[in-house]
Scaffold this active site. Structure first.
Site, short mmCIF file in Angstrom:
data_model
loop_
_atom_site.label_atom_id
_atom_site.label_comp_id
_atom_site.label_asym_id
_atom_site.label_seq_id
_atom_site.Cartn_x
_atom_site.Cartn_y
_atom_site.Cartn_z
N LYS A 1 -13.14 -13.25 -1.32
CA LYS A 1 -13.68 -14.64 -1.89
C LYS A 1 -14.94 -14.86 -2.58
O LYS A 1 -15.04 -14.51 -3.64
CB LYS A 1 -13.48 -15.37 -0.33
CG LYS A 1 -12.16 -15.27 0.35
CD LYS A 1 -11.87 -16.91 1.34
CE LYS A 1 -10.59 -16.32 1.99
NZ LYS A 1 -9.36 -16.82 1.18
N ASP B 1 -14.45 -8.98 9.86
CA ASP B 1 -13.67 -9.18 8.57
C ASP B 1 -14.59 -10.65 8.21
O ASP B 1 -14.18 -11.62 8.73
CB ASP B 1 -12.30 -9.59 9.15
CG ASP B 1 -11.45 -10.08 7.78
OD1 ASP B 1 -12.28 -10.37 6.95
OD2 ASP B 1 -10.12 -10.29 8.07
N TYR C 1 -6.48 -13.96 11.41
CA TYR C 1 -5.67 -13.29 10.11
C TYR C 1 -6.37 -12.29 9.03
O TYR C 1 -7.51 -12.76 9.05
CB TYR C 1 -5.18 -14.66 9.15
CG TYR C 1 -4.29 -14.32 7.91
CD1 TYR C 1 -2.84 -13.68 8.15
CD2 TYR C 1 -4.94 -14.40 6.54
CE1 TYR C 1 -2.23 -13.67 6.97
CE2 TYR C 1 -4.14 -14.12 5.60
CZ TYR C 1 -2.81 -13.69 5.75
OH TYR C 1 -2.12 -13.44 4.63
N1 HOZ Z 1 -4.08 -17.28 3.47
C1 HOZ Z 1 -4.99 -17.71 2.80
C2 HOZ Z 1 -5.86 -18.76 3.32
N2 HOZ Z 1 -6.16 -18.25 4.71
C3 HOZ Z 1 -4.29 -18.92 1.60
C4 HOZ Z 1 -4.20 -18.56 0.26
C5 HOZ Z 1 -3.47 -19.37 -0.68
O1 HOZ Z 1 -2.72 -20.02 -0.43
O2 HOZ Z 1 -4.18 -19.18 -1.75
#
Ligand code: HOZ
Length: 428
Positions: free
Chosen positions: A265, A237, A142
């Site tokens: 992050k 990534d 992702y």
């Molecule tokens: N897609 C995010 C984790 N891989 C989730 C982010 C969220 O819900 O804060």
């Protein structure tokens, strides 16, 4: 009705699914998401006064835990100087220098406001630099919600079992080629067929959005060699893995030098920050130095930069990464041992303080194998763990994170609770 349930009901009237990001809705594990009132160290406290030991850590940024005093001080001091300038400020330079020192492949950096922006911009840059359009990504990886990446994507797309997203033009999705992670022969064959049409390979070096999947030893070195041979760029990534799996990220741990790196992050310490960077000759193509356009009002925001810098500096304390890795290894081994005792087949793994656990005999090498794991058992385990005060990501397709605020006693407590939760999950 609990206060969280009340809030969720109100939320569903005004926010799609009651949330601002899909996985948070708890659809994969059942029940109502709890609403957080405050957080400190390794603990979250919800609006009903319940506390949870947190292994989500805001999905990765909080490597020091919640409201770490050094970060809090940095944020307070920054806010007092004003919280958005729209002009250059010194912390942007300091952050870029810090990243370059710890990740030498990131010779130059551009800050943005999220990981999604970072990956979108990195791919645009790769396309411009190579004058090619196609990209290769891996199933279950992702890279945010940019159009080019919502093809066989992990994270919330996998969690909700969604098809590739409506709204993404087929012509654009058609430029994204996907292959199974860790399938070196398939990558080799693809490069032989169409390597000269690929602008870039983008990859999560350790997958954190299909659960946690480690790379096979030769996987990334093969990607590097094939990209070099065919003139494609290698994009790591590292939004999740950057400054998480090692002091210099996955690229340090794996000894692979990508052309471009995307970050997020941890570099924002929990504030909205993303970044992309890499070879200076490529980054000099970015506007205003070059023609590749990308911009942002909140990019390099002084408060976010201060939070990120304070976080990164704290991680440089001697032994920081070693302690985190040791505690995470103990947690993962504790869960695996408990599962063995219960006669439950699980596969658990970690890199640094990023970890994951599947209800499957394993090994788990790719998305197909991750999807074949028992997600029903995961959901039951999640609910049982939550009832026992341990908050795991509410999806079998997300990694977990240990922070510097988790003590050895926290790890012991967690193992005991997750052990009991395994028993309860099996009994139901
Ligand atoms: N897609 C995010 C984790 N891989 C989730 C982010 C969220 O819900 O804060």
């Amino acid at each position: 009705m609990s206060r969280s349930e009340e809030l969720f009901e109100r939320a569903r009237a005004v926010l799609p699914g009651g949330v601002n990001s899909p996985v948070r809705a708890f659809r994969a594990v059942g029940g109502t998401p709890f609403f957080v009132a405050r957080a400190a160290g390794a603990q979250l406290t919800d609006v009903d006064g319940r506390t949870y030991l947190d292994y989500v850590g805001s999905w990765g940024p909080l490597i020091l835990g919640h409201a770490h005093p050094a970060v809090l001080d940095a944020i307070r001091a920054a806010v007092e100087r004003g919280w958005s300038y729209g002009t250059p400020c010194e912390p942007e330079v300091e952050l870029a220098e810090h990243v370059r020192r710890r990740m030498p492949a990131v010779e130059m950096l551009r800050c943005v406001s999220s990981g999604t922006e970072a990956t979108m911009a990195a791919v645009r840059l790769a396309r411009a630099a190579t004058r090619r359009d196609a990209i290769l990504k891996f199933e279950g990886c992702y890279h945010g919600h940019g159009d080019s990446f919502l093809v066989k994507a992990g994270s919330g797309v996998a969690t909700l079992g969604l098809p590739d997203s409506p709204g993404v033009p087929a012509v654009l999705a058609g430029l994204t080629v996907t292959l199974p992670f860790n399938d070196t022969p398939a990558v080799d064959a693809l490069f032989r067929r169409q390597g000269d049409t690929l602008a870039a390979v983008i990859v999560e070096p350790y997958v954190g959005n299909s659960g946690f999947i480690a790379p096979a030893p030769e996987f990334h070195t093969t990607l590097r060699a094939l990209c070099d041979r065919h003139g494609a760029l290698l994009i790591f990534d590292e939004v999740m893995t950057g400054f998480r799996v090692a002091a210099g990220g996955a690229q340090e741990r794996l000894h692979v030098r990508p052309d471009l790196t995307t970050l997020g992050k941890i570099i924002g310490g929990g504030m909205p920050v993303g970044a992309y960077g890499g070879r200076a000759d490529l980054m000099r193509l970015v506007a205003p130095e070059g023609p590749v356009y990308q911009a942002g009002t909140l990019s390099g925001n002084p408060v976010a930069m201060a939070a990120g810098l304070a976080t990164l500096r704290e991680t440089e304390r001697p032994g920081f990464y070693e302690t985190l890795e040791r505690r995470t290894a103990r947690l993962v081994a504790g869960i695996a041992n408990a599962a063995r005792r219960h006669g439950i087949a699980v596969t658990a793994g970690h890199a640094g303080s990023m970890w994951g656990m599947y209800f499957a005999r394993g090994p788990i090498r790719n998305f197909a194998e991750a999807k074949a794991a028992d997600t029903g058992a995961f959901a039951r385990w999640h609910r049982a763990a939550l009832a026992r005060g341990v908050f795991l990501a509410p999806s079998a397709f997300e990694a977990g994170f240990v922070s510097g605020a988790h003590t050895d006693a926290d790890i012991d407590f967690t193992i005991t609770q997750l052990d009991a939760a395994l028993g309860e999950a099996r009994a139901r």
